[in-house]
Design a protein around this motif. Structure first.
Motif, PDB file in Angstrom:
ATOM      1  N   CYS A   1       0.808  -1.219   0.000  1.00 37.39           N
ATOM      2  CA  CYS A   1       0.000   0.000   0.000  1.00 37.39           C
ATOM      3  C   CYS A   1       0.844   1.273   0.000  1.00 37.39           C
TER       4      CYS A   1
ATOM      5  N   TYR B   1       2.216  -1.298  -5.903  1.00 35.84           N
ATOM      6  CA  TYR B   1       2.157  -0.239  -4.891  1.00 35.84           C
ATOM      7  C   TYR B   1       0.856   0.561  -5.015  1.00 35.84           C
ATOM      8  N   GLY B   2       0.609   1.363  -3.988  1.00 36.01           N
ATOM      9  CA  GLY B   2      -0.478   2.329  -4.034  1.00 36.01           C
ATOM     10  C   GLY B   2      -1.870   1.778  -3.809  1.00 36.01           C
TER      11      GLY B   2
ATOM     12  N   ASP C   1      -5.210   0.528  -1.712  1.00 30.26           N
ATOM     13  CA  ASP C   1      -5.916   0.993  -0.520  1.00 30.26           C
ATOM     14  C   ASP C   1      -6.045  -0.156   0.479  1.00 30.26           C
TER      15      ASP C   1
ATOM     16  N   THR D   1       3.577   4.244  -1.363  1.00 32.31           N
ATOM     17  CA  THR D   1       3.651   5.071  -2.556  1.00 32.31           C
ATOM     18  C   THR D   1       4.680   4.514  -3.530  1.00 32.31           C
ATOM     19  N   GLN D   2       4.677   5.053  -4.729  1.00 34.20           N
ATOM     20  CA  GLN D   2       5.676   4.647  -5.721  1.00 34.20           C
ATOM     21  C   GLN D   2       7.079   4.985  -5.217  1.00 34.20           C
TER      22      GLN D   2
END
Length: 175
Positions: free
Chosen positions: A77, A99-100, A102, A79-80
Motif C-alpha cells: 500500500c 504499490y499504491g 488501498d 507510494t511509488q
C-alpha cells in the motif's frame, strides 16, 4: 459455492486486483496468467524488517516459481517513491512490486487483516498484514494463507511445496 466477502475459498473466483508495479507496468491478475497461475504476496510495507526479508527471499527464489509456470507479484500500500526506495534498499531485481493499493479495500476484498496506529517505528497510520494467495490460471483461488501479524507466513520453500501439492490435489480446502 460462492465467494463470501473477505473470505478466500479455494475453487471460487479470486477478487479483482489491478495495480501499478515498480518497473513492470500495470498488472491485472485476471489477465495473461501463465499455466501455473499467479502468486500474490501481500506485504506490510518497508517499515517491517520481516516483510523486507520475505520480499528478498521471493526475489531470490522467483525461478523456483517460474519453472512451475507461476508468476509472482508482491503487493503493498506504499507510494511509488517508497516502493522504489524498498526495491533499491533490498536489491529486488526480479520480483514485481505493486504499490499504491488501498488497505481497507484489500482487507474487504481479500480478507486481509489491518493494523492501525502501530507503535512500530516508521509504520504508516494504517497498513495491511501479510498474506499469500495463489490464484490458478482459471482465475479461481488455489490456496491462501492470511496472517494477523508478521513472521507467520510460509517461506518460499513451503509456498512452492503448497502449490505443487495443490496442483496434484486441487480439491483441498473446497469443503
Amino acid at each position: 459455492m460462492t465467494q463470501s466477502a473477505g473470505r478466500l475459498i479455494p475453487g471460487t473466483p479470486a477478487p479483482a486486483l489491478r495495480f501499478d508495479t515498480f518497473r513492470h507496468g500495470i498488472c491485472d491478475i485476471a489477465e495473461g496468467a501463465p499455466p501455473g497461475g499467479t502468486l500474490v504476496a501481500f506485504h506490510r510495507g518497508s517499515h517491517c524488517k520481516w516483510s523486507r526479508l520475505q520480499l528478498k527471499e521471493l526475489d531470490d527464489r522467483i525461478g523456483d516459481f517460474a519453472i512451475r509456470g507461476v508468476r509472482v507479484f508482491a503487493v503493498g500500500c506504499e507510494t511509488q517513491a517508497d516502493t522504489a526506495a524498498l526495491q533499491e534498499k533490498m536489491q529486488l531485481i526480479r520480483l514485481p512490486l505493486g504499490y499504491g493499493l488501498d488497505p481497507e479495500s484489500l482487507a474487504r476484498d481479500w480478507g486481509l487483516h489491518i493494523t492501525r496506529n502501530s507503535s512500530e517505528e516508521g509504520a504508516p497510520p494504517i497498513h495491511i498484514e501479510p498474506a499469500q494467495v495463489w490464484v490458478k490460471a482459471d482465475g479461481t483461488i488455489g490456496l491462501s494463507t492470511v496472517q494477523s501479524g508478521p513472521s507467520l507466513w510460509p517461506d518460499a520453500t513451503n509456498l512452492v511445496r503448497a502449490i505443487d501439492n495443490t496442483m496434484k490435489f486441487p480439491e483441498r480446502g473446497q469443503g
